[in-house]
Enzyme design. Sequence first.
Site, PDB file in Angstrom:
ATOM      1  N   GLU A 117       7.790 -10.154 -16.265  1.00 42.47           N
ATOM      2  CA  GLU A 117       8.374  -9.502 -17.443  1.00 42.47           C
ATOM      3  C   GLU A 117       8.273  -7.977 -17.352  1.00 42.47           C
ATOM      4  O   GLU A 117       9.145  -7.259 -17.859  1.00 42.47           O
ATOM      5  CB  GLU A 117       7.698 -10.002 -18.719  1.00 42.47           C
ATOM      6  CG  GLU A 117       6.222  -9.662 -18.841  1.00 42.47           C
ATOM      7  CD  GLU A 117       5.583 -10.241 -20.099  1.00 42.47           C
ATOM      8  OE1 GLU A 117       6.329 -10.743 -20.957  1.00 42.47           O
ATOM      9  OE2 GLU A 117       4.349 -10.191 -20.218  1.00 42.47           O
TER      10      GLU A 117
ATOM     11  N   GLU B 269      -1.436 -14.071 -22.409  1.00 38.84           N
ATOM     12  CA  GLU B 269      -2.273 -13.070 -23.092  1.00 38.84           C
ATOM     13  C   GLU B 269      -3.658 -13.607 -23.438  1.00 38.84           C
ATOM     14  O   GLU B 269      -4.391 -13.012 -24.212  1.00 38.84           O
ATOM     15  CB  GLU B 269      -1.607 -12.511 -24.356  1.00 38.84           C
ATOM     16  CG  GLU B 269      -0.355 -11.712 -24.115  1.00 38.84           C
ATOM     17  CD  GLU B 269       0.886 -12.567 -24.050  1.00 38.84           C
ATOM     18  OE1 GLU B 269       1.820 -12.204 -23.320  1.00 38.84           O
ATOM     19  OE2 GLU B 269       0.935 -13.615 -24.721  1.00 38.84           O
TER      20      GLU B 269
END
Length: 716
Positions: free
Chosen positions: A520, A496
Amino acid sequence: MKHYLFSAEPLRLKARRTLVFLCLCLLWQVAKAQEIKSPNTQLTLQFALQNGGVPTYHLTYKGRDVIKPSKLGLELKNAPALMNGFTVADTKQRSFDETWQPVWGEVKSIRNHYNELAVTLTQAETQRTIRVRFRLYDDGLGFRYEFPRQPKLDYFTIKEERTQFALAGDHKAFWLPGDYDTQEYSTVTSNLSQVRGLMKAATTPNASQTPFSPTGVQTPLMLKSKDGLYINIHEAALIDYSAMHLELDDKNFVLESHLTPDAVGDKGLIQTPANSPWRTIIVSDRAGAILESKLVLNLNEPTKYKDVSWIKPVKYVGVWWEMITGKSTWSYTNLENIKLDSVDYSKVKPNGTHGANTAHVKEYIDFAAKHGFDAVLVEGWNTGWEDWFGKHKDYVFDFVTPYPDFDVAELNRYAASKNVKIIMHHETSGSVRNYERHLDSAFQFMNKYGYNAVKTGYVGDIVPLGHHHYDQWVNNHYQYVLEKAAEHKIMVNGHEAVRPTGLARTYPNLIGNEAARGTEYESFGGNNADHTTILPFTRLIGGPMDYTPGIFQTKVSAYNPQNTSFVHSTLARQLALYVTMYSPLQMAADLPETYNKHLDAFQFIKDVAVDWDDTKVLEAEPGDYITYARKAKGKSSWFVGSTCDENGRTSKIDLAFLDPGKKYVATIYTDAKNAHYEKNPQAYQIRKVNVTNKTKLSQYCAPGGGYAISVVEAGK
């Protein structure tokens, strides 16, 4: 006397004419100096001042426009702009040619060969000076703004950078919605003229997102012109600056830089001397050349570290996918409203689903040791996971306190006895100030217990609120973490965080990044079947991605009956991703219990290298297919991986890259004839064939499928 005056007049006129001629010659020489060619002469860069002293550049490839004349400059806050009124004060040219060896990488050595033009510009009205430095390679262009130390330009605030990329037409684009806080969108493939109409549907929900425009897109931006030019626009060496997005003028097909603002809307606080990041344009008429380009790496500085012996590529397993699918939990309890300094976890009721418990982690350590893996990632080991997300908490984790069922010392001892490392996990929940507050103690804790790598995370909005994941202040935080980690000989895998810009050359302990939709998302509704045929042309241009491949059980409901997502890939393609999705940090992401059911296919994951001496792109077309061949570091073995989109195809490759006169055994892991990423993903076949450098192979790839090949020298 009159005669003397009369006869002298022609002399004065002649002198004036001579002076004018000399001035014109000087101007012609300056104009001539403001053009350079790439070392192979196929690319040409021209710099010119338009009317009003507006700096522009123009890039052509084999005589075809890549970037039409485009404006350069910056708009400042509360100060005159650095966009016009310039004169050329000086130009300098040079050539540079070196070969350097990366600490880890896709190839053993990299050639850094360019011709450079540095243009110094003076703005007479303000008495300010800037420099634009261009470096022209055989594979593209890099350029940046340089701000020398000077009395009239010491501190300034960027309102917006106004760098333009004027394209030659309505190119096909592979784009993500422009956003200050996330890159985790599905790539859209369309013409540039269609971006506006598709933007709303493309901007899907995320944990933190700030889209800024109906025509704003992110970098790296991959483009293909109608006459077959492949163009990639990105940036290199993003340090102490805001990340660049691109604002599209969809009438004229001009892209303009759009920097990420900070909490008060400023785009950059600069103190001279300073440089902007490099703006990069990679171009070729061959798609594979975009993937082979090392331009972004070359525009970064050599490594800052004298000792790099502690930086090692890693193949790992982990307590992760079971939480992503919902089979187990990060949290130890089901409590809510946790305050770390007041809760006594030894007295609370455990939920019975906590994944990161000592006994379970030992199972992963045993599996890693048995199959020769380097490390085990463990998420959810530390206190605070009960209410970590969405609360904008400052003090959310302390990064040193384990849950009662996670014995740090015992697991360190046990892992060491098996010659396995444990990878630390530091989720910050976006609370940047809190992480910096605890960083020294967290890294000291890692050193004490034998952790040499950390996966960081920044899920959710940045705290302090108002900042963005890609603004200058937060980018400086990522840099601070990276350099602080190096002091403790710790490798960093940032999730992120801002998308990479080649900084791993300078700071090679940046061993991995996420910065895109990874595996994911296969548990959150799924990635498009063409996803991994695009990412190497976009996200991976700036650096490797911790994509976490290797999912063999593609039906998520097998682990969590409430989750109906499925992995949009065949099993064979999951193997191919270890070759096509380059990273020195590769995870076998599925559960040991599943791998134990498919040990024949799992053998490829065990065998495949994570560091390379050479890389060849055998086939490539963005959005359709990619086939790589890579040679293992220090070995004669090669590994081939191929991935294709939802249409399937027949791949035809030439093994001419193998050493002449040598015999090899190729083990081919491929889709069965009835394989399909939706209908029959686990249908695969394995066969062995003898090959040489004269062998040509034809291999079927199912829809959403692919294949993987290990090529080992016979007798070894």
